[in-house]
Design a protein around this motif. Structure first.
Motif, PDB file in Angstrom:
ATOM      1  N   ALA A 104     -14.831 -36.348  15.594  1.00 15.86           N
ATOM      2  CA  ALA A 104     -13.440 -36.608  15.959  1.00 15.86           C
ATOM      3  C   ALA A 104     -13.225 -38.073  16.319  1.00 15.86           C
ATOM      4  CB  ALA A 104     -13.020 -35.718  17.126  1.00 15.86           C
ATOM      5  N   ALA A 105     -14.197 -38.664  17.005  1.00 20.75           N
ATOM      6  CA  ALA A 105     -14.104 -40.080  17.354  1.00 20.75           C
ATOM      7  C   ALA A 105     -14.187 -40.949  16.113  1.00 20.75           C
ATOM      8  CB  ALA A 105     -15.195 -40.452  18.350  1.00 20.75           C
ATOM      9  N   ALA A 106     -15.123 -40.626  15.220  1.00 23.52           N
ATOM     10  CA  ALA A 106     -15.280 -41.403  13.992  1.00 23.52           C
ATOM     11  C   ALA A 106     -14.053 -41.290  13.096  1.00 23.52           C
ATOM     12  CB  ALA A 106     -16.522 -40.932  13.233  1.00 23.52           C
ATOM     13  N   ALA A 107     -13.353 -40.148  13.187  1.00 25.02           N
ATOM     14  CA  ALA A 107     -12.151 -39.924  12.383  1.00 25.02           C
ATOM     15  C   ALA A 107     -10.893 -40.489  13.027  1.00 25.02           C
ATOM     16  CB  ALA A 107     -11.971 -38.428  12.121  1.00 25.02           C
ATOM     17  N   GLY A 108     -11.022 -41.094  14.195  1.00 27.15           N
ATOM     18  CA  GLY A 108      -9.875 -41.715  14.850  1.00 27.15           C
ATOM     19  C   GLY A 108      -8.982 -40.753  15.596  1.00 27.15           C
ATOM     20  N   LEU A 109      -9.455 -39.528  15.843  1.00 30.45           N
ATOM     21  CA  LEU A 109      -8.641 -38.548  16.569  1.00 30.45           C
ATOM     22  C   LEU A 109      -8.730 -38.748  18.077  1.00 30.45           C
ATOM     23  CD1 LEU A 109      -9.518 -35.444  14.401  1.00 30.45           C
ATOM     24  CD2 LEU A 109      -7.186 -36.243  14.844  1.00 30.45           C
ATOM     25  N   ILE A 110      -9.847 -39.278  18.546  1.00 31.77           N
ATOM     26  CA  ILE A 110     -10.026 -39.552  19.969  1.00 31.77           C
ATOM     27  C   ILE A 110     -10.574 -40.956  20.145  1.00 31.77           C
ATOM     28  CG2 ILE A 110     -10.407 -37.114  20.544  1.00 31.77           C
ATOM     29  CD1 ILE A 110     -13.410 -37.738  20.731  1.00 31.77           C
ATOM     30  N   ASN A 111     -10.408 -41.501  21.342  1.00 30.54           N
ATOM     31  CA  ASN A 111     -10.916 -42.843  21.643  1.00 30.54           C
ATOM     32  C   ASN A 111     -12.402 -42.852  21.919  1.00 30.54           C
ATOM     33  OD1 ASN A 111      -7.892 -42.878  22.633  1.00 30.54           O
ATOM     34  ND2 ASN A 111      -8.476 -45.007  22.239  1.00 30.54           N
ATOM     35  N   ALA A 112     -12.859 -41.819  22.654  1.00 27.67           N
ATOM     36  CA  ALA A 112     -14.254 -41.820  23.073  1.00 27.67           C
ATOM     37  C   ALA A 112     -14.702 -40.419  23.443  1.00 27.67           C
ATOM     38  CB  ALA A 112     -14.456 -42.758  24.265  1.00 27.67           C
ATOM     39  N   VAL A 113     -16.010 -40.229  23.402  1.00 26.20           N
ATOM     40  CA  VAL A 113     -16.639 -38.975  23.811  1.00 26.20           C
ATOM     41  C   VAL A 113     -17.102 -39.126  25.256  1.00 26.20           C
ATOM     42  CG1 VAL A 113     -18.512 -37.354  23.345  1.00 26.20           C
ATOM     43  CG2 VAL A 113     -17.399 -38.558  21.447  1.00 26.20           C
ATOM     44  N   THR A 114     -16.808 -38.133  26.080  1.00 26.56           N
ATOM     45  CA  THR A 114     -17.229 -38.159  27.476  1.00 26.56           C
ATOM     46  C   THR A 114     -18.293 -37.090  27.712  1.00 26.56           C
ATOM     47  OG1 THR A 114     -15.721 -36.487  28.404  1.00 26.56           O
ATOM     48  CG2 THR A 114     -14.823 -38.701  28.026  1.00 26.56           C
ATOM     49  N   GLU A 115     -18.942 -37.175  28.856  1.00 25.94           N
ATOM     50  CA  GLU A 115     -19.867 -36.102  29.219  1.00 25.94           C
ATOM     51  C   GLU A 115     -19.068 -34.830  29.506  1.00 25.94           C
ATOM     52  OE1 GLU A 115     -23.140 -36.311  28.919  1.00 25.94           O
ATOM     53  OE2 GLU A 115     -22.697 -38.325  28.151  1.00 25.94           O
ATOM     54  N   ASP A 116     -19.687 -33.694  29.282  1.00 28.59           N
ATOM     55  CA  ASP A 116     -19.007 -32.425  29.510  1.00 28.59           C
ATOM     56  C   ASP A 116     -18.471 -32.339  30.935  1.00 28.59           C
ATOM     57  OD1 ASP A 116     -19.600 -31.705  26.949  1.00 28.59           O
ATOM     58  OD2 ASP A 116     -21.230 -30.348  27.474  1.00 28.59           O
ATOM     59  N   GLY A 117     -17.254 -31.846  31.056  1.00 27.65           N
ATOM     60  CA  GLY A 117     -16.631 -31.674  32.359  1.00 27.65           C
ATOM     61  C   GLY A 117     -15.986 -32.920  32.924  1.00 27.65           C
ATOM     62  N   THR A 118     -16.020 -34.039  32.177  1.00 26.75           N
ATOM     63  CA  THR A 118     -15.469 -35.292  32.713  1.00 26.75           C
ATOM     64  C   THR A 118     -14.286 -35.828  31.911  1.00 26.75           C
ATOM     65  OG1 THR A 118     -16.933 -36.772  31.450  1.00 26.75           O
ATOM     66  CG2 THR A 118     -17.769 -35.913  33.552  1.00 26.75           C
ATOM     67  N   ALA A 119     -13.863 -35.109  30.870  1.00 23.35           N
ATOM     68  CA  ALA A 119     -12.767 -35.619  30.037  1.00 23.35           C
ATOM     69  C   ALA A 119     -11.490 -35.825  30.855  1.00 23.35           C
ATOM     70  CB  ALA A 119     -12.498 -34.672  28.871  1.00 23.35           C
ATOM     71  N   LEU A 120     -11.193 -34.882  31.742  1.00 21.04           N
ATOM     72  CA  LEU A 120      -9.990 -35.007  32.565  1.00 21.04           C
ATOM     73  C   LEU A 120     -10.108 -36.186  33.522  1.00 21.04           C
ATOM     74  CD1 LEU A 120      -7.237 -33.859  33.263  1.00 21.04           C
ATOM     75  CD2 LEU A 120      -8.348 -32.336  34.909  1.00 21.04           C
ATOM     76  N   GLU A 121     -11.272 -36.383  34.098  1.00 22.04           N
ATOM     77  CA  GLU A 121     -11.498 -37.520  35.003  1.00 22.04           C
ATOM     78  C   GLU A 121     -11.290 -38.844  34.268  1.00 22.04           C
ATOM     79  OE1 GLU A 121     -15.287 -39.561  37.358  1.00 22.04           O
ATOM     80  OE2 GLU A 121     -15.381 -37.462  36.746  1.00 22.04           O
ATOM     81  N   VAL A 122     -11.856 -38.960  33.074  1.00 19.45           N
ATOM     82  CA  VAL A 122     -11.700 -40.181  32.281  1.00 19.45           C
ATOM     83  C   VAL A 122     -10.251 -40.357  31.860  1.00 19.45           C
ATOM     84  CG1 VAL A 122     -12.344 -41.322  30.124  1.00 19.45           C
ATOM     85  CG2 VAL A 122     -14.090 -40.136  31.480  1.00 19.45           C
ATOM     86  N   GLY A 123      -9.630 -39.268  31.403  1.00 18.21           N
ATOM     87  CA  GLY A 123      -8.230 -39.341  30.987  1.00 18.21           C
ATOM     88  C   GLY A 123      -7.315 -39.750  32.129  1.00 18.21           C
ATOM     89  N   LEU A 124      -7.575 -39.214  33.318  1.00 16.81           N
ATOM     90  CA  LEU A 124      -6.759 -39.566  34.483  1.00 16.81           C
ATOM     91  C   LEU A 124      -6.913 -41.042  34.826  1.00 16.81           C
ATOM     92  CD1 LEU A 124      -4.924 -38.903  36.852  1.00 16.81           C
ATOM     93  CD2 LEU A 124      -6.947 -38.090  38.114  1.00 16.81           C
ATOM     94  N   ALA A 125      -8.116 -41.566  34.757  1.00 18.90           N
ATOM     95  CA  ALA A 125      -8.339 -42.986  35.050  1.00 18.90           C
ATOM     96  C   ALA A 125      -7.544 -43.865  34.088  1.00 18.90           C
ATOM     97  CB  ALA A 125      -9.825 -43.314  34.964  1.00 18.90           C
TER      98      ALA A 125
END
Length: 248
Positions: free
Chosen positions: A169-190
């Motif tokens: 998904a990252a390589a296809a430009g759908l997301i900016n970056a891959v996060t560790e499991d359980g931290t996507a919301l934390e990264v997104g909030l930041a």
């Protein structure tokens, strides 16, 4: 229980949560109405400067609620409320950040093309199963995905409909970056907090300029896809696929 929850989680940040965890946050007509209302409320509230979009229960969304779609198709109804949501998210003036855990299926993947930033957990699973369901692409994906992923990768993802991981998904430009499991919301909030701290008029202007060149094409593609999607919903192929899915 509300299908969509909205709450201010930081200064200037509205968190919008798809909230049908027992259904892996599958989107029915009420869910779409809730998402549309949340985006409209954020757009109208001068105190809100960024939207953080996520899903409850460790899942972003498993896509359209097939049972709800089958009922609508049997009644001769098209996917109008889903199209209204796509029009709302694709034309939103304020930045939208997506935080993906678990599944992002169908519109759960295509909506990411309209988010300004998106982050996904390493174990997240994406899929665009339109053809396998007897349908066709939606959400402007037949236009936007080739732009960000390249024509060959877009064809692979949209035609075969196979599941793919966060790295793809990252390589296809759908997301900016891959996060560790359980931290996507934390990264997104930041990231949402960082956006909310920026000069709002400059931020809105930058978003408008970034989208200006493709805005008309995206709107036209969403409308064209929607017409074909509505026709496909009533097709024997789609009805057979829906019935097979529901029997599972």
């Amino acid at each position: 229980m509300s299908e969509v929850l909205s709450e201010t989680v930081a200064a200037g940040v509205l968190q919008v949560t798809m909230n049908r965890p027992d259904r892996k946050n599958a989107l029915d007509r009420a869910s779409y109405a809730g998402l549309i209302a949340a985006i409209a409320a954020a757009e109208a509230d001068t105190a809100i400067r960024a939207v953080l979009l996520t899903g409850a229960g460790g899942t972003f969304t498993s896509g359209n609620d097939i049972k709800d779609f089958a009922i609508a198709a049997a009644a001769g109804e098209g996917p109008r409320v889903a199209i209204d949501f796509l029009e709302a998210i694709s034309t939103a003036k304020k930045p939208i950040v997506a935080a993906v855990e678990g599944f992002a299926v169908g519109i759960g993947t295509t909506m990411l093309l309209h988010c300004d930033l998106a982050f996904a957990a390493r174990s997240a699973t994406f899929r665009l199963p339109f053809v396998t369901l007897g349908l066709c692409p939606e959400g402007g994906s037949s236009y936007l995905l080739p732009l960000v992923a390249g024509s060959k990768k877009a064809a692979e993802l949209l035609m075969l409909g196979e599941a793919f991981n966060a790295e793809t998904a990252a390589a296809a430009g759908l997301i900016n970056a891959v996060t560790e499991d359980g931290t996507a919301l934390e990264v997104g909030l930041a990231k949402a907090k960082a956006l909310a701290a920026l000069p709002p008029e400059s931020l809105a202007l930058t978003k408008m300029l970034l989208k200006r060149g493709s805005a008309q094409a995206v709107a036209e593609t969403i409308a064209t896809e929607a017409r074909h999607f509505g026709e496909r919903l009533k097709s024997p192929e789609a009805m057979a696929a829906f019935m097979a899915f529901l029997k599972k």
